[in-house]
Design a protein around this motif. Structure first.
Motif, short mmCIF file in Angstrom:
data_model
loop_
_atom_site.label_atom_id
_atom_site.label_comp_id
_atom_site.label_asym_id
_atom_site.label_seq_id
_atom_site.Cartn_x
_atom_site.Cartn_y
_atom_site.Cartn_z
N ARG A 152 126.80 4.24 20.06
CA ARG A 152 127.10 3.83 21.43
C ARG A 152 127.56 5.03 22.25
NH1 ARG A 152 130.67 0.29 20.33
NH2 ARG A 152 129.19 -1.41 20.04
N GLN A 153 128.28 5.94 21.62
CA GLN A 153 128.71 7.16 22.31
C GLN A 153 127.51 8.04 22.67
OE1 GLN A 153 131.50 8.84 19.55
NE2 GLN A 153 133.20 7.53 20.21
N LEU A 154 126.53 8.11 21.76
CA LEU A 154 125.31 8.86 22.08
C LEU A 154 124.58 8.23 23.26
CD1 LEU A 154 123.69 9.78 18.63
CD2 LEU A 154 125.01 11.24 20.16
N ARG A 155 124.52 6.90 23.26
CA ARG A 155 123.87 6.21 24.37
C ARG A 155 124.59 6.46 25.69
NH1 ARG A 155 122.50 4.87 28.36
NH2 ARG A 155 121.33 3.03 29.08
N ASN A 156 125.92 6.45 25.66
CA ASN A 156 126.69 6.66 26.88
C ASN A 156 126.53 8.07 27.44
OD1 ASN A 156 127.63 4.03 26.70
ND2 ASN A 156 129.54 4.60 25.68
N SER A 157 126.16 9.00 26.56
CA SER A 157 125.99 10.38 27.04
C SER A 157 124.80 10.50 27.99
CB SER A 157 125.80 11.32 25.85
OG SER A 157 124.56 11.06 25.18
N TYR A 158 123.88 9.53 27.97
CA TYR A 158 122.74 9.53 28.88
C TYR A 158 123.10 8.99 30.27
CZ TYR A 158 119.55 10.48 24.99
OH TYR A 158 118.90 11.05 23.91
N GLY A 159 124.21 8.28 30.35
CA GLY A 159 124.60 7.69 31.61
C GLY A 159 123.67 6.57 32.03
N ASN A 160 123.68 6.26 33.31
CA ASN A 160 122.80 5.23 33.87
C ASN A 160 121.40 5.80 34.01
OD1 ASN A 160 121.36 3.75 36.10
ND2 ASN A 160 123.20 2.48 35.98
N LEU A 161 120.45 5.25 33.26
CA LEU A 161 119.09 5.81 33.25
C LEU A 161 118.42 5.74 34.62
CD1 LEU A 161 117.71 4.46 29.86
CD2 LEU A 161 118.56 6.74 30.37
N GLY A 162 118.61 4.62 35.31
CA GLY A 162 117.99 4.48 36.61
C GLY A 162 118.51 5.51 37.61
N SER A 166 116.52 8.75 39.34
CA SER A 166 116.52 8.89 40.79
C SER A 166 117.09 10.24 41.22
CB SER A 166 117.32 7.75 41.42
OG SER A 166 117.36 7.88 42.83
N PHE A 167 118.19 10.65 40.57
CA PHE A 167 118.81 11.94 40.92
C PHE A 167 117.88 13.11 40.59
CE2 PHE A 167 121.18 15.61 39.25
CZ PHE A 167 121.83 16.02 40.42
N LEU A 168 117.28 13.09 39.40
CA LEU A 168 116.40 14.18 39.00
C LEU A 168 115.14 14.23 39.86
CD1 LEU A 168 116.71 13.96 35.10
CD2 LEU A 168 117.63 15.74 36.60
N LYS A 169 114.65 13.05 40.30
CA LYS A 169 113.49 13.05 41.19
C LYS A 169 113.84 13.71 42.53
CE LYS A 169 109.32 11.89 42.52
NZ LYS A 169 109.35 12.39 43.91
N THR A 170 115.03 13.41 43.03
CA THR A 170 115.47 14.03 44.28
C THR A 170 115.60 15.55 44.13
OG1 THR A 170 116.68 12.02 44.88
CG2 THR A 170 117.27 14.04 46.04
N ASP A 205 112.69 8.12 28.70
CA ASP A 205 113.80 7.32 28.17
C ASP A 205 113.89 5.98 28.90
OD1 ASP A 205 114.35 9.44 26.52
OD2 ASP A 205 115.97 10.23 27.75
N LYS A 206 113.74 6.01 30.22
CA LYS A 206 113.81 4.78 31.00
C LYS A 206 112.68 3.82 30.63
CE LYS A 206 113.91 3.04 35.74
NZ LYS A 206 113.80 3.38 37.18
#
Length: 251
Positions: A152-162, A166-170, A205-206
């Motif tokens: 679960r900690q590994l999953r949380n390291s990705y943050g909110n995928l959506g 969106s941030f990386l696309k910008t 990932d998304k």
């Protein structure tokens, strides 16, 4: 809950006519359409009695306590009891909850895309290296239970995928605009390469998470045995069926 004034099944009647009629057909179609069913109950089956006599009189099951799969999943401790009618022509029904909403227990599951995380295999290896006393299945279950938190900690390291996509696309759009204005800037070119790779990985990932959740939802919907589910299964069976097999010799 209540008196529906008609039977649902032919065996819900004793004496008199119990053949399926228009009211029963309409009631059955309505129940199928809204996808509800009788909750498990105890007590008497025939909840209405007309002119009771030595032979029992005309008896029907007109009163029901019904629910859907969402209700039963949230209130797994719900109990229904139909009591004898006494001097009334209808039986009283009581719906009880022992402890209210029961806390849902989740099995061992994780997002498939975290298997690509550099630390994933090491986390699993470290946990499996720990010594646990007990039977083989107990050791397996204990390891899986212990892995829930680190995974679960590994999953949380990705943050909110959506939001991440969106941030990386910008950022990708911004750097591509900068590179267009200054194509000879090597530093911008390196940043563009890094952002492009990060954006591709985030999109992958998304998509992986979306596919996994769609599959889980499909399995849950399939458990409801709806008409739509069976229709899709038949269509898939037809499309996946093999009509011909051709050998290397052309037969």
């Amino acid at each position: 809950m209540g008196d529906f004034n008609t039977m649902l099944f032919p065996h819900d009647g004793f004496d008199g006519s119990s053949r399926r009629n228009t009211d029963m057909s309409d009631f059955y179609a309505c129940v199928e359409d809204v996808e509800i069913f009788d909750l498990h109950y105890t007590g008497v089956h025939f909840t209405w009695n007309q002119k009771p006599n030595s032979s029992g009189g005309i008896m029907r099951k007109l009163d029901r306590a019904m629910g859907n799969s969402e209700f039963t999943s949230k209130f797994q401790d719900a109990t229904v009891q139909f009591h004898p009618s006494g001097l009334s022509d209808h039986s009283p029904v009581i719906l009880s909850f022992k402890c209210g909403t029961r806390k849902r227990r989740y099995g061992f599951k994780f997002d498939n895309f975290i298997t690509e995380h550099p630390a994933f295999l090491q986390v699993v290896k470290d946990e499996w290296a720990k010594h646990i006393e007990g039977t083989f299945m107990f050791r397996i279950a204990s390891h899986l239970k212990a892995l829930k938190t680190p995974l679960r900690q590994l999953r949380n390291s990705y943050g909110n995928l959506g939001k991440r996509v969106s941030f990386l696309k910008t950022e990708l759009d911004r750097i591509q605009m900068d590179v267009d204005k200054d194509p000879s800037n090597g530093e911008l070119g390196q940043d563009l390469g890094h952002i492009r790779i990060a954006y591709q990985n985030a999109c992958r990932d998304k998509e992986s998470a979306a596919k996994q959740r769609a599959k889980i939802k499909w399995l849950n919907e399939g458990d409801l045995n709806t008409k739509f589910f069976h229709k899709v299964i038949k269509e898939r069976h037809y499309s996946n069926s093999i009509q011909l097999v051709c050998t290397s010799s052309g037969v």
